[in-house]
Motif scaffolding. Structure first.
Motif, PDB file in Angstrom:
ATOM      1  N   HIS A  73     -15.889  -4.128 -37.720  1.00  0.00           N
ATOM      2  CA  HIS A  73     -14.555  -3.781 -38.194  1.00  0.00           C
ATOM      3  C   HIS A  73     -13.510  -3.787 -37.082  1.00  0.00           C
ATOM      4  N   ASN A  78      -7.696  -3.451 -34.205  1.00  0.00           N
ATOM      5  CA  ASN A  78      -6.884  -3.531 -35.415  1.00  0.00           C
ATOM      6  C   ASN A  78      -5.882  -2.383 -35.500  1.00  0.00           C
ATOM      7  N   ASP A 222      -3.922 -12.065 -39.649  1.00  0.00           N
ATOM      8  CA  ASP A 222      -5.330 -12.232 -39.306  1.00  0.00           C
ATOM      9  C   ASP A 222      -5.841 -11.068 -38.461  1.00  0.00           C
ATOM     10  N   LYS A 223      -5.076  -9.987 -38.415  1.00  0.00           N
ATOM     11  CA  LYS A 223      -5.486  -8.793 -37.681  1.00  0.00           C
ATOM     12  C   LYS A 223      -4.669  -7.611 -38.170  1.00  0.00           C
ATOM     13  N   TYR A 227      -4.875  -5.994 -42.905  1.00  0.00           N
ATOM     14  CA  TYR A 227      -5.725  -7.183 -43.040  1.00  0.00           C
ATOM     15  C   TYR A 227      -7.181  -6.773 -43.205  1.00  0.00           C
ATOM     16  N   LEU A 228      -7.617  -5.776 -42.443  1.00  0.00           N
ATOM     17  CA  LEU A 228      -9.001  -5.316 -42.538  1.00  0.00           C
ATOM     18  C   LEU A 228      -9.289  -4.729 -43.914  1.00  0.00           C
ATOM     19  N   GLN A 231     -10.169  -7.443 -46.284  1.00  0.00           N
ATOM     20  CA  GLN A 231     -11.479  -8.026 -45.998  1.00  0.00           C
ATOM     21  C   GLN A 231     -12.615  -7.156 -46.524  1.00  0.00           C
ATOM     22  N   VAL A 232     -12.553  -5.850 -46.267  1.00  0.00           N
ATOM     23  CA  VAL A 232     -13.656  -4.965 -46.679  1.00  0.00           C
ATOM     24  C   VAL A 232     -13.605  -4.673 -48.173  1.00  0.00           C
ATOM     25  N   ALA A 234     -13.067  -6.842 -50.452  1.00  0.00           N
ATOM     26  CA  ALA A 234     -13.755  -7.934 -51.140  1.00  0.00           C
ATOM     27  C   ALA A 234     -15.253  -7.679 -51.247  1.00  0.00           C
ATOM     28  N   SER A 235     -15.807  -6.931 -50.298  1.00  0.00           N
ATOM     29  CA  SER A 235     -17.238  -6.618 -50.319  1.00  0.00           C
ATOM     30  C   SER A 235     -17.521  -5.223 -50.861  1.00  0.00           C
TER      31      SER A 235
END
Length: 274
Positions: A73, A78, A222-223, A227-228, A231-232, A234-235
């Motif tokens: 992460h 970040n 992208d940071k 942004y994080l 990303q997380v 989605a999972s």
């Protein structure tokens, strides 16, 4: 022992401030704030464990803290990126807002011509402008700072203009009668009188600064913590999403605390706008 009327607190001979009569000590109030938050966190943990709530729905505080140990992460880097966007955009908005207010108060013609344009631009949804800013300036920290600046600028400008215009006419006439210069009028009369309004706008802008940085990261980045979060999410890593939200909130709290500290340094308690 003497009484300091400027701040409304009792001052000992050594100069250390003491609480006024009927007022709780500062440490007592802070202990109450921390205690309430601690109780809520413990209650949160107990409820999640007692009802066996799944972590992707509502993770326990312990599970949220555990995500800090995940190197994928990159929490530190970040967080630094988001902090740069929040504080950078806020600083630009503060400087531009104060300078713009000085220009508008000094020139009535400028106020008449340009201020309505700024009001119209402020009505444009910043989320809608986000894609255009990315097209014009690419994406990254710079455009996100610009989005943050666009949200912070107008509240500071508006409140500072009002503060500068709230000067008592009698004081202005007194300075003019004493042959005071324009700078002396601003330095000793208008500036001190406008500070409560300026800090009021600065407090509002702290919330908008955090929102602006996160919106910029949501749109294209992208940071950063925003942004994080995408990303997380989605999972279905909900604990990591919560941790990102907590870190973003912490940045906002730090910024707000700095504004309160400056307010305490420059304005007496009775003059502060609540």
């Amino acid at each position: 022992m003497s009484i300091s009327p400027a701040v409304g607190v009792t001052v000992e001979a050594g100069g250390m401030p003491m609480p006024a009569a009927g007022e709780s000590p500062a440490w007592y109030r802070w202990a109450g704030i921390v205690g309430v938050h601690a109780v809520l966190v413990v209650l949160w943990e107990v409820v999640v464990r007692a009802f066996d709530v799944r972590s992707f729905v509502l993770p326990a505080p312990s599970a949220i803290l555990a995500t800090l140990g995940n190197p994928n992460h990159a929490w530190f880097s970040n967080t630094l990126v988001t902090a740069a966007e929040v504080f950078g955009g806020y600083a630009l908005g503060l400087v531009a807002g104060v300078l713009g207010a000085l220009l508008f108060v000094t020139s009535k013609r400028l106020m008449l011509l340009l201020f309505p344009v700024l009001v119209t631009l402020n009505m444009v949804p910043k989320v809608a402008m986000g894609p255009l800013i990315i097209v014009w300036f690419s994406y990254g920290i710079g455009p996100n700072i610009l989005i943050t600046f666009s949200l912070c600028f107008f509240p500071i400008l508006l409140t500072t203009i009002r503060g500068l215009n709230e000067t008592e006419p009698e004081l202005l006439d007194l300075v003019k009668a004493l042959k005071g210069s324009r700078w002396q009028l601003f330095r000793y009369i208008q500036l001190p009188g406008s500070l409560p309004y300026l800090f009021s706008g600065m407090k509002v802008a702290t919330v908008l600064a955090v929102a602006g940085a996160v919106v910029g990261e949501f749109i294209a980045s992208d940071k950063g913590l925003g942004y994080l979060m995408i990303q997380v999410q989605a999972s279905l890593d909900t604990p990591a999403v919560f941790m990102a939200v907590l870190l973003i909130t912490a940045l906002g709290v730090v910024l707000y605390g700095l504004v309160l500290l400056l307010e305490r340094l420059f304005i007496t308690r009775d003059a502060r706008l609540q």
